[in-house]
Every structure is written in structure tokens, then in C-alpha cells.
Scaffold this motif. Structure first.
Motif, PDB file in Angstrom:
ATOM      1  N   ALA A  38       0.812  -1.214   0.000  1.00  0.00           N
ATOM      2  CA  ALA A  38       0.000   0.000   0.000  1.00  0.00           C
ATOM      3  C   ALA A  38       0.851   1.272   0.000  1.00  0.00           C
ATOM      4  N   HIS A  39       2.025   1.223   0.620  1.00  0.00           N
ATOM      5  CA  HIS A  39       2.857   2.415   0.756  1.00  0.00           C
ATOM      6  C   HIS A  39       4.231   2.301   0.104  1.00  0.00           C
ATOM      7  N   LEU A  40       4.619   1.093  -0.308  1.00  0.00           N
ATOM      8  CA  LEU A  40       5.988   0.868  -0.780  1.00  0.00           C
ATOM      9  C   LEU A  40       6.028   0.013  -2.034  1.00  0.00           C
ATOM     10  N   VAL A  71      10.518   9.879   6.403  1.00  0.00           N
ATOM     11  CA  VAL A  71      10.139   8.637   5.727  1.00  0.00           C
ATOM     12  C   VAL A  71      11.388   7.799   5.439  1.00  0.00           C
ATOM     13  N   LYS A  72      12.427   8.442   4.955  1.00  0.00           N
ATOM     14  CA  LYS A  72      13.672   7.738   4.638  1.00  0.00           C
ATOM     15  C   LYS A  72      14.285   7.100   5.881  1.00  0.00           C
ATOM     16  N   ARG A  73      14.304   7.833   6.989  1.00  0.00           N
ATOM     17  CA  ARG A  73      14.876   7.294   8.229  1.00  0.00           C
ATOM     18  C   ARG A  73      14.065   6.121   8.756  1.00  0.00           C
ATOM     19  N   ALA A 107       1.947   7.288   6.108  1.00  0.00           N
ATOM     20  CA  ALA A 107       1.970   6.002   6.809  1.00  0.00           C
ATOM     21  C   ALA A 107       2.645   6.134   8.167  1.00  0.00           C
ATOM     22  N   SER A 108       2.168   5.347   9.101  1.00  0.00           N
ATOM     23  CA  SER A 108       2.787   5.324  10.424  1.00  0.00           C
ATOM     24  C   SER A 108       3.943   4.325  10.417  1.00  0.00           C
ATOM     25  N   TRP A 109       4.733   4.380  11.469  1.00  0.00           N
ATOM     26  CA  TRP A 109       5.839   3.436  11.653  1.00  0.00           C
ATOM     27  C   TRP A 109       5.300   1.999  11.604  1.00  0.00           C
ATOM     28  N   ASP A 110       4.198   1.751  12.313  1.00  0.00           N
ATOM     29  CA  ASP A 110       3.632   0.402  12.375  1.00  0.00           C
ATOM     30  C   ASP A 110       3.134  -0.076  11.008  1.00  0.00           C
ATOM     31  N   LEU A 112       4.380   0.799   8.021  1.00  0.00           N
ATOM     32  CA  LEU A 112       5.559   0.458   7.229  1.00  0.00           C
ATOM     33  C   LEU A 112       6.192  -0.838   7.719  1.00  0.00           C
ATOM     34  N   ARG A 113       6.243  -1.000   9.018  1.00  0.00           N
ATOM     35  CA  ARG A 113       6.819  -2.222   9.596  1.00  0.00           C
ATOM     36  C   ARG A 113       6.017  -3.454   9.196  1.00  0.00           C
ATOM     37  N   ALA A 114       4.703  -3.369   9.300  1.00  0.00           N
ATOM     38  CA  ALA A 114       3.848  -4.501   8.940  1.00  0.00           C
ATOM     39  C   ALA A 114       3.986  -4.841   7.456  1.00  0.00           C
ATOM     40  N   GLU A 115       4.065  -3.831   6.608  1.00  0.00           N
ATOM     41  CA  GLU A 115       4.192  -4.084   5.174  1.00  0.00           C
ATOM     42  C   GLU A 115       5.521  -4.745   4.832  1.00  0.00           C
ATOM     43  N   LEU A 116       6.604  -4.291   5.447  1.00  0.00           N
ATOM     44  CA  LEU A 116       7.903  -4.906   5.164  1.00  0.00           C
ATOM     45  C   LEU A 116       7.985  -6.319   5.720  1.00  0.00           C
TER      46      LEU A 116
END
Length: 130
Positions: A38-40, A71-73, A107-110, A112-116
Motif C-alpha cells: 500500500a505504501h511501498l 520517511v527515509k529514516r 503512513a505510520s511506523w507500524d 511500514l513495519r507490517a508491510e515490510l
């Protein structure tokens, strides 16, 4: 070369584990398998080295540099703490390039984490249906 073969440690992403060269990034985007979330957009292919490497691309999308760097960090930290150790643990020598979509800025940290994590499980350790 010895530093490149060690597991990812410390607070920084080791230089040997980074994909930074423009030619390497373009080649990976061209030859790598693309998986979208969804975000990446995640591109991966076998690494020419005996260890996994990662790269991050965050286009501007008319956002301020502060938002872009956030976002990059976030993505870089997730790659360093979750993706690289998992790939190294399973002996996967892959080049992984994560390109943020426009939606990643919200997107939140969570998220992005869930997607990766989902990408990693789906792409690297697919569950076979028995």
C-alpha cells in the motif's frame, strides 16, 4: 570484506550493506522482482555479494525535505533492524531496494513495519499449501 560478512550490529547501517550507487539502484529497479504494498514498492534480486544489501529511494512528491527525511529514516531503520538480520539469518544474499510511494508520507511506523514484514514472509519464505 570481513566487516561485510559480520551480522548487522550497532546503531548504523554498515556501508557494505548499503546500495547507494545510482547505477546499482537503476539496475536493481530494472532487473529486480517488484512487489507492491500500500505504501511501498520493493525490488529484490540476488546479490552479487555473499551478503544481503539494502537501498532506499524516497521521491519528493512535493513534500518538504523534513517529511522526506522522516520517511527515509523510518524505512532505513526497519531495513537495518528487521529485514537485514532476517535475510542474514536465513542465508539469503539479496539486494533489496525499497521505494516509497506517495502514500508513504502518511503512513505510520507500524504500517511500514507490517508491510515490510509481510513482504519478507511472502517473498522470501512463502508458505506452501499442503
Amino acid at each position: 570484506m570481513a566487516a561485510a560478512s559480520r551480522p548487522v550490529e550497532g546503531r548504523r547501517l554498515p556501508r557494505a550493506r548499503r546500495i547507494t550507487c545510482d547505477a546499482d539502484i537503476r539496475a536493481l529497479m530494472k532487473r529486480g522482482k517488484r512487489s507492491g504494498t500500500a505504501h511501498l514498492d520493493v525490488f529484490d534480486s540476488p546479490s552479487p555479494f555473499a551478503y544481503p544489501r539494502v537501498g532506499v529511494v524516497v521521491p519528493r512528491y512535493r513534500h518538504a525535505v523534513v517529511r522526506r527525511n522522516l520517511v527515509k529514516r523510518r524505512i532505513r531503520e526497519l531495513l537495518r533492524t528487521e529485514i537485514l538480520p532476517a535475510l542474514a539469518e536465513h542465508g539469503q544474499a539479496m539486494d533489496v531496494l525499497v521505494r516509497a510511494r506517495r502514500e508513504a508520507y502518511d503512513a505510520s511506523w507500524d504500517d511500514l513495519r507490517a508491510e515490510l514484514r509481510t513482504w519478507l514472509e511472502r517473498r522470501c519464505w512463502p508458505v506452501s499449501s499442503s
